[in-house]
Design a protein around this motif. Structure first.
Motif: not given
Length: 312
Positions: A188-211
């Motif tokens: 739902t997230v990786l196949c739908v959101r736009n590229r700029n938004h997903l690059l921000k998601v990836f940044e936030e994911y590392k903060k949340v998960s440490g990976r």
């Protein structure tokens, strides 16, 4: 068979009067002409050949050539969406499925490109690409491919910071934070959101998960599903680097995965080959040219090296 000799003057207008002058297959002339022309110029060459000879250039070359050299030459004569549709069809017909073709093409093309591929495929094969993909794949891997095929990704540039944080948390909770993995949330997230938004998601994911998100995908998934999600992420982050990695893996070790090598070199030659070469050297400390030269031979090597360009 009549073939090509002189086609352009300093890369300008095609010289129709000097076209197709030799009477047998001349591989050197083919390489010289086809690998150094644009897709648009090659379409004009095809038209002129049919006008002057009354036959299809692709059909004649198909009967005259063989092996990997033939596959490269015929690929170069196709328009980009036609070539993609051809590769997708080839990957699914017969026994077994070449998942790499489905992944490489569908994970890397833009929404508009996917829409055109769907139309070309339907016109050529009287069957929808989605139907063929569904008939040849299964499970969550199939669902991800179908999602990519619908070409529904937001092509905008807007980033919603709050939503990016929520998306990162949702993916984390669907994977690392639970027993088992809710792959639908990743889709739902990786196949739908736009590229700029997903690059921000990836940044936030590392903060949340440490990976990095790639590391979590590798931990949570396997097989073709892992490969397609990794391809999506890598293409969003750095598409030339994704293709550099695909080329490297197609040639390293014992044997060569020629289907991946050919498809990537033909499809990306006029799009981002220069960038791919830069990324290849940064990632592996060797030039793409040197890898191709050391891993292929004959006319197949020569035409790939022409598509690659200078050894730098």
């Amino acid at each position: 068979m009549v073939l090509l000799e002189s086609l352009t003057t300093e890369g300008r207008q095609l010289d129709e009067s000097k076209l197709f002058q030799t009477a047998c297959t001349d591989e050197a002339a083919l390489i010289e002409v086809l690998a150094r022309r644009t897709i648009a110029q090659r379409q004009l060459i095809k038209e002129q050949y049919k006008q002057q000879v009354g036959k299809s250039l692709a059909d004649d070359l198909d009967s005259e050539l063989s092996g990997n050299f033939q596959k490269v030459v015929l690929g170069l004569l196709m328009l980009a969406p036609v070539y993609d549709a051809h590769e997708l069809r080839t990957s699914m017909k017969g026994a077994g499925t070449e998942e790499a073709a489905l992944i490489d093409i569908l994970a890397s093309r833009t929404t508009e490109e996917v829409k055109i591929i769907n139309l070309v495929y339907k016109k050529k094969h009287d069957n929808s690409l989605e139907d063929d993909v569904c008939g040849d794949t299964s499970g969550m891997f199939q669902r991800v491919l179908v999602s990519l095929l619908t070409a529904g990704r937001d092509e905008g540039t807007a980033v919603d910071p709050a939503l990016a944080v929520q998306d990162a948390k949702d993916i984390f909770e669907a994977g690392e934070a639970r027993w088992g993995t809710d792959e639908v949330k990743f889709l739902t997230v990786l196949c739908v959101r736009n590229r700029n938004h997903l690059l921000k998601v990836f940044e936030e994911y590392k903060k949340v998960s440490g990976r990095d998100i790639e590391d979590s995908i590798k931990r949570e998934m396997s097989g073709s599903l892992e490969e397609v999600f990794l391809a999506i992420v890598k293409c969003l982050k750095n598409k030339p680097a994704f293709f550099a990695e695909r080329l490297y893996k197609s040639m390293k070790g014992l044997g060569t995965t020629d289907s991946v090598l050919i498809r990537t070199m033909v499809a990306r030659a006029e799009i981002d080959m220069l960038d791919i070469k830069v990324e290849f050297f940064k990632m592996y400390g060797k030039t793409l040219y040197s890898f191709i030269k050391g891993d292929t031979s004959g006319d197949y090597r020569k035409i790939l090296l022409e598509l690659c360009g200078e050894d730098k």
